[in-house]
Scaffold this motif. Structure first.
Motif, PDB file in Angstrom:
ATOM      1  N   ALA A   7       4.122  14.123  -6.138  1.00  0.00           N
ATOM      2  CA  ALA A   7       4.717  12.863  -5.677  1.00  0.00           C
ATOM      3  C   ALA A   7       5.158  12.984  -4.226  1.00  0.00           C
ATOM      4  CB  ALA A   7       5.895  12.480  -6.569  1.00  0.00           C
ATOM      5  N   LEU A   8       5.846  14.062  -3.905  1.00  0.00           N
ATOM      6  CA  LEU A   8       6.333  14.255  -2.535  1.00  0.00           C
ATOM      7  C   LEU A   8       5.179  14.396  -1.544  1.00  0.00           C
ATOM      8  CD1 LEU A   8       9.317  16.617  -3.325  1.00  0.00           C
ATOM      9  CD2 LEU A   8       9.481  14.279  -2.419  1.00  0.00           C
ATOM     10  N   GLN A   9       4.127  15.110  -1.940  1.00  0.00           N
ATOM     11  CA  GLN A   9       2.972  15.268  -1.052  1.00  0.00           C
ATOM     12  C   GLN A   9       2.298  13.922  -0.779  1.00  0.00           C
ATOM     13  OE1 GLN A   9       0.564  18.149  -3.098  1.00  0.00           O
ATOM     14  NE2 GLN A   9       1.738  19.894  -2.308  1.00  0.00           N
ATOM     15  N   LEU A  10       2.119  13.123  -1.821  1.00  0.00           N
ATOM     16  CA  LEU A  10       1.461  11.823  -1.642  1.00  0.00           C
ATOM     17  C   LEU A  10       2.301  10.855  -0.827  1.00  0.00           C
ATOM     18  CD1 LEU A  10      -0.142  11.316  -5.158  1.00  0.00           C
ATOM     19  CD2 LEU A  10      -1.316  11.753  -2.994  1.00  0.00           C
ATOM     20  N   ILE A  11       3.599  10.822  -1.095  1.00  0.00           N
ATOM     21  CA  ILE A  11       4.473   9.922  -0.336  1.00  0.00           C
ATOM     22  C   ILE A  11       4.468  10.310   1.136  1.00  0.00           C
ATOM     23  CG2 ILE A  11       6.873   9.198  -0.001  1.00  0.00           C
ATOM     24  CD1 ILE A  11       7.143   9.558  -3.122  1.00  0.00           C
ATOM     25  N   GLU A  12       4.511  11.600   1.411  1.00  0.00           N
ATOM     26  CA  GLU A  12       4.470  12.062   2.809  1.00  0.00           C
ATOM     27  C   GLU A  12       3.174  11.626   3.490  1.00  0.00           C
ATOM     28  OE1 GLU A  12       5.515  13.505   6.380  1.00  0.00           O
ATOM     29  OE2 GLU A  12       6.870  13.523   4.658  1.00  0.00           O
ATOM     30  N   LYS A  13       2.050  11.674   2.774  1.00  0.00           N
ATOM     31  CA  LYS A  13       0.764  11.244   3.347  1.00  0.00           C
ATOM     32  C   LYS A  13       0.733   9.735   3.593  1.00  0.00           C
ATOM     33  CE  LYS A  13      -2.080  14.861   3.301  1.00  0.00           C
ATOM     34  NZ  LYS A  13      -2.675  15.396   4.482  1.00  0.00           N
ATOM     35  N   ILE A  14       1.278   8.981   2.640  1.00  0.00           N
ATOM     36  CA  ILE A  14       1.225   7.522   2.722  1.00  0.00           C
ATOM     37  C   ILE A  14       2.264   6.974   3.701  1.00  0.00           C
ATOM     38  CG2 ILE A  14       1.553   5.390   1.406  1.00  0.00           C
ATOM     39  CD1 ILE A  14       0.508   7.013  -1.054  1.00  0.00           C
ATOM     40  N   GLU A  15       3.455   7.555   3.689  1.00  0.00           N
ATOM     41  CA  GLU A  15       4.559   7.081   4.535  1.00  0.00           C
ATOM     42  C   GLU A  15       5.157   8.232   5.349  1.00  0.00           C
ATOM     43  OE1 GLU A  15       7.251   3.935   2.735  1.00  0.00           O
ATOM     44  OE2 GLU A  15       6.706   5.143   0.985  1.00  0.00           O
ATOM     45  N   PRO A  16       4.425   8.773   6.310  1.00  0.00           N
ATOM     46  CA  PRO A  16       4.915   9.951   7.031  1.00  0.00           C
ATOM     47  C   PRO A  16       6.184   9.706   7.847  1.00  0.00           C
ATOM     48  CG  PRO A  16       2.925   9.107   8.067  1.00  0.00           C
ATOM     49  CD  PRO A  16       3.113   8.343   6.785  1.00  0.00           C
ATOM     50  N   GLN A  18       0.820  -1.209   0.000  1.00  0.00           N
ATOM     51  CA  GLN A  18       0.000   0.000   0.000  1.00  0.00           C
ATOM     52  C   GLN A  18       0.855   1.261   0.000  1.00  0.00           C
ATOM     53  OE1 GLN A  18      -3.814  -0.036   0.263  1.00  0.00           O
ATOM     54  NE2 GLN A  18      -3.076  -1.807  -0.846  1.00  0.00           N
ATOM     55  N   LEU A  19       1.803   1.312  -0.957  1.00  0.00           N
ATOM     56  CA  LEU A  19       2.637   2.493  -1.095  1.00  0.00           C
ATOM     57  C   LEU A  19       3.100   2.673  -2.521  1.00  0.00           C
ATOM     58  CD1 LEU A  19       5.747   1.190  -1.176  1.00  0.00           C
ATOM     59  CD2 LEU A  19       5.387   1.146   1.263  1.00  0.00           C
ATOM     60  N   LEU A  20       3.580   3.884  -2.797  1.00  0.00           N
ATOM     61  CA  LEU A  20       4.128   4.210  -4.116  1.00  0.00           C
ATOM     62  C   LEU A  20       5.599   3.828  -4.128  1.00  0.00           C
ATOM     63  CD1 LEU A  20       2.505   7.709  -4.478  1.00  0.00           C
ATOM     64  CD2 LEU A  20       2.025   5.719  -5.927  1.00  0.00           C
TER      65      LEU A  20
END
Length: 150
Positions: free
Chosen positions: A119-128, A39-41
């Motif tokens: 990309a950076l915003q989504l990754i931060e949300k998914i994997e803080p 469940q991650l990019l």
């Protein structure tokens, strides 16, 4: 020990066991794949198999994971050292030559396309709590700017 390091050329001191890429589309977006199990990019890539060259492994992984064919030019921008295997994983910038139909049943559930900021915003949300992937994408963006890809 694991360590993400910025590079401008391939290392020669240790075995390269894995390759990944951050592919660029013709409109300047990047592609990442969605890993349905974790469940991650993720960046696109994997381990070298048999006697594969780096280019062969990148081409195979790009087709298997997201159905893309890469341009010949690939720019190394980061490495990850694995102490336990005394080897590297190398990340490359690569341009997408062609997008092919492919089955999403093999490894991932597909790819997403966006600019670096998104990309950076989504990754931060998914994997803080995992700065590795954020740092990796920042290194990719820095290298893309350096090589006038952005």
């Amino acid at each position: 020990m694991k360590l993400l390091t910025k590079i401008d050329a391939l290392p020669t001191d240790k075995k390269i066991a894995g390759v990944h890429c951050v592919p660029f589309t013709e409109n300047g977006n990047i592609l990442m794949s969605w890993d349905r199990d974790e469940q991650l990019l993720t960046t696109i890539g994997g381990r070298l198999e048999g006697n594969e060259s780096i280019d062969q492994a990148l081409e195979r992984e790009a087709m298997e994971e997201v159905g893309i064919i890469l341009e010949e030019e690939k720019i190394p921008f980061a490495l990850w050292y694995w102490d336990s295997t005394d080897s590297y994983i190398i990340w490359f910038l690569a341009k997408v030559k062609k997008m092919e139909p492919y089955s999403i049943d093999f490894e991932k559930t597909g790819y997403v396309s966006f600019n670096f900021e998104t990309a950076l915003q989504l990754i931060e949300k998914i994997e803080p709590n995992n700065p590795k992937r954020i740092n990796l994408i920042k290194l990719a963006e820095e290298s893309a700017k350096k090589h006038n890809w952005l």
